[in-house]
Design a protein around this motif. Sequence first.
Motif, PDB file in Angstrom:
ATOM      1  N   GLY A  15       0.827  -1.211   0.000  1.00  0.00           N
ATOM      2  CA  GLY A  15       0.000   0.000   0.000  1.00  0.00           C
ATOM      3  C   GLY A  15       0.857   1.256   0.000  1.00  0.00           C
ATOM      4  N   LEU A  16       1.906   1.274   0.826  1.00  0.00           N
ATOM      5  CA  LEU A  16       2.803   2.428   0.860  1.00  0.00           C
ATOM      6  C   LEU A  16       3.561   2.592  -0.452  1.00  0.00           C
ATOM      7  CD1 LEU A  16       4.179   2.232   4.503  1.00  0.00           C
ATOM      8  CD2 LEU A  16       2.648   3.962   3.547  1.00  0.00           C
ATOM      9  N   ALA A  17       3.954   1.474  -1.069  1.00  0.00           N
ATOM     10  CA  ALA A  17       4.648   1.544  -2.354  1.00  0.00           C
ATOM     11  C   ALA A  17       3.716   2.113  -3.428  1.00  0.00           C
ATOM     12  CB  ALA A  17       5.157   0.165  -2.755  1.00  0.00           C
ATOM     13  N   PHE A  18       2.465   1.670  -3.417  1.00  0.00           N
ATOM     14  CA  PHE A  18       1.503   2.186  -4.387  1.00  0.00           C
ATOM     15  C   PHE A  18       1.273   3.686  -4.158  1.00  0.00           C
ATOM     16  CE2 PHE A  18      -2.930   3.106  -5.593  1.00  0.00           C
ATOM     17  CZ  PHE A  18      -2.823   2.850  -6.950  1.00  0.00           C
ATOM     18  N   TRP A  19       1.143   4.097  -2.889  1.00  0.00           N
ATOM     19  CA  TRP A  19       0.957   5.519  -2.563  1.00  0.00           C
ATOM     20  C   TRP A  19       2.158   6.339  -3.017  1.00  0.00           C
ATOM     21  CZ3 TRP A  19       3.916   8.413   0.891  1.00  0.00           C
ATOM     22  CH2 TRP A  19       3.446   9.709   1.129  1.00  0.00           C
ATOM     23  N   ALA A  20       3.378   5.851  -2.742  1.00  0.00           N
ATOM     24  CA  ALA A  20       4.590   6.569  -3.133  1.00  0.00           C
ATOM     25  C   ALA A  20       4.690   6.673  -4.654  1.00  0.00           C
ATOM     26  CB  ALA A  20       5.824   5.873  -2.561  1.00  0.00           C
ATOM     27  N   TYR A  21       4.308   5.613  -5.357  1.00  0.00           N
ATOM     28  CA  TYR A  21       4.325   5.613  -6.820  1.00  0.00           C
ATOM     29  C   TYR A  21       3.388   6.690  -7.365  1.00  0.00           C
ATOM     30  CZ  TYR A  21       3.769   3.708 -11.546  1.00  0.00           C
ATOM     31  OH  TYR A  21       3.716   3.539 -12.905  1.00  0.00           O
ATOM     32  N   ARG A  22       2.162   6.765  -6.814  1.00  0.00           N
ATOM     33  CA  ARG A  22       1.196   7.778  -7.267  1.00  0.00           C
ATOM     34  C   ARG A  22       1.676   9.188  -6.938  1.00  0.00           C
ATOM     35  NH1 ARG A  22      -4.170   6.978  -4.783  1.00  0.00           N
ATOM     36  NH2 ARG A  22      -4.419   9.045  -5.636  1.00  0.00           N
ATOM     37  N   ASN A  24       4.712  10.199  -6.607  1.00  0.00           N
ATOM     38  CA  ASN A  24       5.836  10.520  -7.493  1.00  0.00           C
ATOM     39  C   ASN A  24       5.326  11.037  -8.835  1.00  0.00           C
ATOM     40  OD1 ASN A  24       8.380  10.713  -8.625  1.00  0.00           O
ATOM     41  ND2 ASN A  24       8.419   8.572  -9.231  1.00  0.00           N
ATOM     42  N   TYR A  25       4.357  10.361  -9.430  1.00  0.00           N
ATOM     43  CA  TYR A  25       3.832  10.796 -10.715  1.00  0.00           C
ATOM     44  C   TYR A  25       3.033  12.093 -10.609  1.00  0.00           C
ATOM     45  CZ  TYR A  25       5.628   7.002 -13.448  1.00  0.00           C
ATOM     46  OH  TYR A  25       6.479   6.171 -14.101  1.00  0.00           O
ATOM     47  N   GLU A  26       2.310  12.297  -9.511  1.00  0.00           N
ATOM     48  CA  GLU A  26       1.595  13.563  -9.327  1.00  0.00           C
ATOM     49  C   GLU A  26       2.580  14.718  -9.154  1.00  0.00           C
ATOM     50  OE1 GLU A  26      -1.248  13.329  -6.170  1.00  0.00           O
ATOM     51  OE2 GLU A  26      -2.353  11.691  -7.120  1.00  0.00           O
ATOM     52  N   THR A  27       3.666  14.465  -8.456  1.00  0.00           N
ATOM     53  CA  THR A  27       4.694  15.495  -8.285  1.00  0.00           C
ATOM     54  C   THR A  27       5.340  15.832  -9.615  1.00  0.00           C
ATOM     55  OG1 THR A  27       5.128  14.718  -6.050  1.00  0.00           O
ATOM     56  CG2 THR A  27       6.820  16.079  -7.064  1.00  0.00           C
ATOM     57  N   GLN A  28       5.661  14.818 -10.409  1.00  0.00           N
ATOM     58  CA  GLN A  28       6.254  15.068 -11.728  1.00  0.00           C
ATOM     59  C   GLN A  28       5.289  15.840 -12.623  1.00  0.00           C
ATOM     60  OE1 GLN A  28       7.550  11.328 -13.328  1.00  0.00           O
ATOM     61  NE2 GLN A  28       9.245  11.137 -11.868  1.00  0.00           N
ATOM     62  N   ALA A  29       3.998  15.522 -12.546  1.00  0.00           N
ATOM     63  CA  ALA A  29       3.001  16.250 -13.350  1.00  0.00           C
ATOM     64  C   ALA A  29       2.912  17.707 -12.889  1.00  0.00           C
ATOM     65  CB  ALA A  29       1.640  15.571 -13.257  1.00  0.00           C
ATOM     66  N   ALA A  30       2.952  17.929 -11.576  1.00  0.00           N
ATOM     67  CA  ALA A  30       2.893  19.302 -11.059  1.00  0.00           C
ATOM     68  C   ALA A  30       4.137  20.088 -11.476  1.00  0.00           C
ATOM     69  CB  ALA A  30       2.750  19.289  -9.541  1.00  0.00           C
ATOM     70  N   LEU A  31       5.300  19.472 -11.420  1.00  0.00           N
ATOM     71  CA  LEU A  31       6.535  20.145 -11.854  1.00  0.00           C
ATOM     72  C   LEU A  31       6.486  20.461 -13.343  1.00  0.00           C
ATOM     73  CD1 LEU A  31       9.259  18.168  -9.863  1.00  0.00           C
ATOM     74  CD2 LEU A  31       8.535  20.532  -9.525  1.00  0.00           C
ATOM     75  N   SER A  32       5.971  19.536 -14.127  1.00  0.00           N
ATOM     76  CA  SER A  32       5.851  19.769 -15.566  1.00  0.00           C
ATOM     77  C   SER A  32       4.905  20.933 -15.846  1.00  0.00           C
ATOM     78  CB  SER A  32       5.346  18.500 -16.253  1.00  0.00           C
ATOM     79  OG  SER A  32       5.118  18.741 -17.618  1.00  0.00           O
ATOM     80  N   GLU A  33       3.781  20.967 -15.140  1.00  0.00           N
ATOM     81  CA  GLU A  33       2.821  22.068 -15.303  1.00  0.00           C
ATOM     82  C   GLU A  33       3.447  23.392 -14.871  1.00  0.00           C
ATOM     83  OE1 GLU A  33      -0.744  24.058 -16.138  1.00  0.00           O
ATOM     84  OE2 GLU A  33      -0.081  22.047 -16.693  1.00  0.00           O
ATOM     85  N   SER A  34       4.213  23.368 -13.788  1.00  0.00           N
ATOM     86  CA  SER A  34       4.884  24.571 -13.309  1.00  0.00           C
ATOM     87  C   SER A  34       5.883  25.096 -14.343  1.00  0.00           C
ATOM     88  CB  SER A  34       5.586  24.279 -11.989  1.00  0.00           C
ATOM     89  OG  SER A  34       6.350  25.376 -11.582  1.00  0.00           O
ATOM     90  N   GLU A  35       6.656  24.205 -14.940  1.00  0.00           N
ATOM     91  CA  GLU A  35       7.609  24.611 -15.985  1.00  0.00           C
ATOM     92  C   GLU A  35       6.869  25.168 -17.195  1.00  0.00           C
ATOM     93  OE1 GLU A  35       9.968  21.196 -16.772  1.00  0.00           O
ATOM     94  OE2 GLU A  35      10.995  21.270 -14.837  1.00  0.00           O
TER      95      GLU A  35
END
Length: 115
Positions: A15-22, A24-35
């Motif tokens: 469960g923690l691995a799945f949460w961390a995976y999600r 990570n991808y939400e953070t990358q999407a937010a960084l991409s949107e910010s750029e």
Amino acid sequence: MRSLIYVVTAMAVIGLAFWAYRENYETQAALSESEHLSREIGRAHERLAVLKAEWAYLNRPERLRDLTEINFDRLGLLPFRPEQFGQVDQIAYPQPDRVDVSDPVDITSAGADQG
């Protein structure tokens, strides 16, 4: 009992691995949107700088003077002269409205000596 703890621990790790995976991808999407937004803001600043330069170029006094001379028949614009300007002490400011008090009312605090 021990096997139950192992299963619960394994499920918690999954469960923690799945949460961390999600996350990570939400953070990358937010960084991409910010750029993307930063690049868009940069382009808007560049467009604004170009528009300001064009505005300054179009509002050059000699250009405006030439335009008024060319279009004098239609517009009837004349150049400013120093005697057309007034001074601050010549400005007539509106007077505040006067309130006429015909029947005054005596106001005293309750219980105070009226002496």
